[in-house]
Design a protein around this motif. Structure first.
Motif, mmCIF file in Angstrom:
data_model
loop_
_atom_site.group_PDB
_atom_site.id
_atom_site.type_symbol
_atom_site.label_atom_id
_atom_site.label_comp_id
_atom_site.label_asym_id
_atom_site.label_seq_id
_atom_site.Cartn_x
_atom_site.Cartn_y
_atom_site.Cartn_z
ATOM 1 N N LEU A 110 -32.897 78.372 -46.754
ATOM 2 C CA LEU A 110 -33.255 77.061 -46.751
ATOM 3 C C LEU A 110 -32.264 76.298 -46.728
ATOM 4 O O LEU A 110 -32.049 75.257 -46.000
ATOM 5 C CB LEU A 110 -33.786 77.100 -48.276
ATOM 6 C CG LEU A 110 -34.082 75.512 -48.794
ATOM 7 C CD1 LEU A 110 -35.265 74.919 -47.929
ATOM 8 C CD2 LEU A 110 -34.116 75.366 -50.419
ATOM 9 N N TYR A 111 -30.831 76.827 -46.817
ATOM 10 C CA TYR A 111 -29.656 76.066 -46.502
ATOM 11 C C TYR A 111 -29.432 76.058 -45.023
ATOM 12 O O TYR A 111 -29.129 74.826 -44.745
ATOM 13 C CB TYR A 111 -28.390 76.814 -47.103
ATOM 14 C CG TYR A 111 -26.951 76.606 -46.643
ATOM 15 C CD1 TYR A 111 -26.384 75.209 -47.066
ATOM 16 C CD2 TYR A 111 -26.507 77.284 -45.681
ATOM 17 C CE1 TYR A 111 -25.303 74.966 -46.255
ATOM 18 C CE2 TYR A 111 -25.229 77.055 -45.207
ATOM 19 C CZ TYR A 111 -24.649 76.121 -45.322
ATOM 20 O OH TYR A 111 -23.187 75.576 -44.913
ATOM 21 N N SER A 158 -31.750 76.000 -42.717
ATOM 22 C CA SER A 158 -32.696 75.192 -42.346
ATOM 23 C C SER A 158 -32.251 73.767 -42.508
ATOM 24 O O SER A 158 -32.456 72.841 -41.603
ATOM 25 C CB SER A 158 -34.053 75.351 -42.853
ATOM 26 O OG SER A 158 -34.558 76.645 -42.564
ATOM 27 N N LEU A 159 -31.775 73.362 -43.450
ATOM 28 C CA LEU A 159 -31.438 71.998 -43.914
ATOM 29 C C LEU A 159 -30.348 71.460 -43.134
ATOM 30 O O LEU A 159 -30.110 70.524 -42.388
ATOM 31 C CB LEU A 159 -30.984 71.867 -45.240
ATOM 32 C CG LEU A 159 -32.084 71.890 -46.377
ATOM 33 C CD1 LEU A 159 -31.616 71.623 -47.814
ATOM 34 C CD2 LEU A 159 -33.374 70.540 -46.052
ATOM 35 N N MET A 160 -29.215 72.430 -42.578
ATOM 36 C CA MET A 160 -28.132 72.166 -42.093
ATOM 37 C C MET A 160 -28.311 72.153 -40.563
ATOM 38 O O MET A 160 -27.899 71.241 -39.786
ATOM 39 C CB MET A 160 -26.895 73.129 -42.220
ATOM 40 C CG MET A 160 -26.586 73.336 -43.806
ATOM 41 S SD MET A 160 -25.893 71.691 -44.374
ATOM 42 C CE MET A 160 -24.553 71.300 -43.393
ATOM 43 N N PHE A 172 -31.232 71.268 -39.424
ATOM 44 C CA PHE A 172 -32.054 69.806 -39.190
ATOM 45 C C PHE A 172 -30.868 68.737 -38.988
ATOM 46 O O PHE A 172 -30.970 67.880 -38.117
ATOM 47 C CB PHE A 172 -32.917 69.482 -40.344
ATOM 48 C CG PHE A 172 -33.841 68.040 -40.448
ATOM 49 C CD1 PHE A 172 -34.667 68.090 -39.329
ATOM 50 C CD2 PHE A 172 -33.035 67.032 -41.097
ATOM 51 C CE1 PHE A 172 -35.366 66.789 -39.563
ATOM 52 C CE2 PHE A 172 -33.750 66.044 -41.149
ATOM 53 C CZ PHE A 172 -35.018 65.887 -40.194
ATOM 54 N N ARG A 173 -29.854 68.594 -39.746
ATOM 55 C CA ARG A 173 -28.897 67.661 -39.890
ATOM 56 C C ARG A 173 -28.105 67.730 -38.493
ATOM 57 O O ARG A 173 -27.682 66.744 -37.938
ATOM 58 C CB ARG A 173 -28.016 67.646 -40.803
ATOM 59 C CG ARG A 173 -28.468 67.267 -42.495
ATOM 60 C CD ARG A 173 -27.491 67.317 -43.524
ATOM 61 N NE ARG A 173 -26.638 66.447 -43.290
ATOM 62 C CZ ARG A 173 -25.284 66.248 -43.778
ATOM 63 N NH1 ARG A 173 -24.830 67.350 -44.679
ATOM 64 N NH2 ARG A 173 -24.313 65.404 -43.503
ATOM 65 N N SER A 224 -22.293 79.834 -46.260
ATOM 66 C CA SER A 224 -22.876 78.619 -47.045
ATOM 67 C C SER A 224 -21.598 77.927 -47.292
ATOM 68 O O SER A 224 -21.715 76.753 -48.256
ATOM 69 C CB SER A 224 -23.700 78.969 -48.318
ATOM 70 O OG SER A 224 -23.060 79.851 -49.150
#
Length: 384
Positions: free
Chosen positions: A8-9, A11-13, A15-16, A65
């Protein structure tokens, strides 16, 4: 749960980072191999020296992370993303160059005995989606990797592995290595290096207990003082390079041996060395199931195979090739007594012939520089 949160981490990074402006002369290297024979680090050093017109960034440790946002911005801004483990990229138009970290001997992915179906299918999708160029050394390498990861054949290109460029160009002399690690001089010195695979995955507490006590071979008949004395008699010196996890078990272990020295990552990082920049100074290798022996074939020097956990390893994870004594071109030992009995004759012509045979099977890439091969292919095949 941890793996889900980490995905999940990522995926979020991703995206940014996707909103960072990509530049065609940006190269980022995601190095998951530390300094123990890293294709990524070898390629990074070569790029800095030979192609200053490119902006090259080394991101390590990877994956993590704990990366700063600046690191993710570099990943997002790169045209070329070089990886040593799982293929990765932030956006579709980036080029992922997969250098991996060795010719596989151990089973992995869908071939391993200790992996899960769901994880394997996820990895297959990542290779299919993200890997654009998979550097290869031979047909055998491609067959083994695809058996494990289901990689499509068109992704492979026989470019060779950057770390192999380091083998015949040691950064320091044999005399300096002897002085650094053993604090001695010896004109007759033969330096060996012991590099076992990651034994923690055998899930056997007794093995870790032995290592913690200083028994780095985890032999039943281990006697460090006796082994040291036998090495000293022969002007032989043994460098022990364990997996970082196993080295941490040695936190309070002080070696008083004259002819056995422990090499940890601090020495390599402090000097900006990769292990392969020192291997050319060694005279023989000792290992068990580590794929380093395929690389060491390029030096055409003796290899000793330690087999005390062979059957256990076959059962827990498995090997891709067998029978073991046919695929290992060197002397096999499963005890300290057997090792000592072979110290005087580590090599013979029959073993040399077998080494050359396996080198022929595993090394088909052409050219004087594998780094050059990778750079030319990725920049010429994928122009901005």
């Amino acid at each position: 749960m941890k793996s889900f949160l980490f995905r999940l981490y990522l995926s979020l990074m991703k995206f940014r980072a996707h909103f960072t402006t990509m530049e065609n002369n940006n190269i980022v290297i995601l190095n998951g191999s530390g300094r123990s024979g890293s294709n990524g680090y070898a390629f990074y050093k070569w790029l800095l020296l030979n192609h200053p017109e490119y902006n090259v960034s080394l991101i390590e440790p990877w994956p993590s992370s704990h990366l700063k946002w600046e690191a993710w911005q570099k990943i997002g801004a790169a045209r070329y993303v070089i990886t040593t483990h799982q293929p990765f990229k932030v956006r579709k138009h980036q080029i992922n160059v997969q250098l991996w970290h060795g010719v596989p001997l151990k089973r992995m992915g869908i071939m391993a005995n200790n992996t899960r179906y769901r994880d394997n299918k996820r990895n297959e999708k990542l290779w299919h989606k993200n890997a654009d160029i998979v550097a290869s050394s031979s047909d055998l390498y491609e067959t083994l990797m695809s058996a494990c990861m289901a990689i499509e054949t068109e992704k492979y290109h026989k470019l060779g592995f950057p770390r192999l460029d380091l083998l015949d160009k040691p950064v320091i002399s044999k005399e300096q290595l002897l002085k650094d690690l053993f604090n001695t001089t010896d004109s007759e010195a033969q330096i060996g290096i012991y590099m076992p695979t990651f034994r923690y995955e055998l899930e056997d507490k007794t093995i870790m207990d032995k290592i913690k006590e200083g028994n780095f071979f985890a032999f039943e008949d281990f006697d460090g003082e006796k082994l040291n004395a036998e090495l000293a008699k022969r002007h032989q010196y043994l460098i022990v390079k364990l997996h970082p996890y196993e080295m941490r078990l040695f936190a309070n272990f002080k070696s008083n041996y004259s002819n056995i020295a422990f090499l940890n990552n601090d020495y390599l990082f402090d000097h900006n060395y990769d292990l392969y920049e020192l291997l050319g100074d060694t005279d023989f290798l000792m290992t068990d199931f580590s794929s380093i022996y395929f690389d060491y074939l390029h030096l055409n020097k003796p290899i000793v195979f330690v087999t005390n956990f062979l059957q256990q390893y076959k059962k827990t994870r498995g090997l891709l090739l067998s029978p073991y004594d046919e695929i290992t071109p060197g002397i096999c030992v499963d005890s300290e007594a057997e090792l000592i009995n072979n110290l005087d004759h580590l090599d013979n012509q029959q073993i040399v012939n077998r080494r050359l045979y396996w080198l022929h099977l595993t090394s088909e890439a052409k050219g004087d520089s594998y780094c050059q091969n990778v750079f030319e292919y990725m920049t010429q095949e994928y122009r901005g």
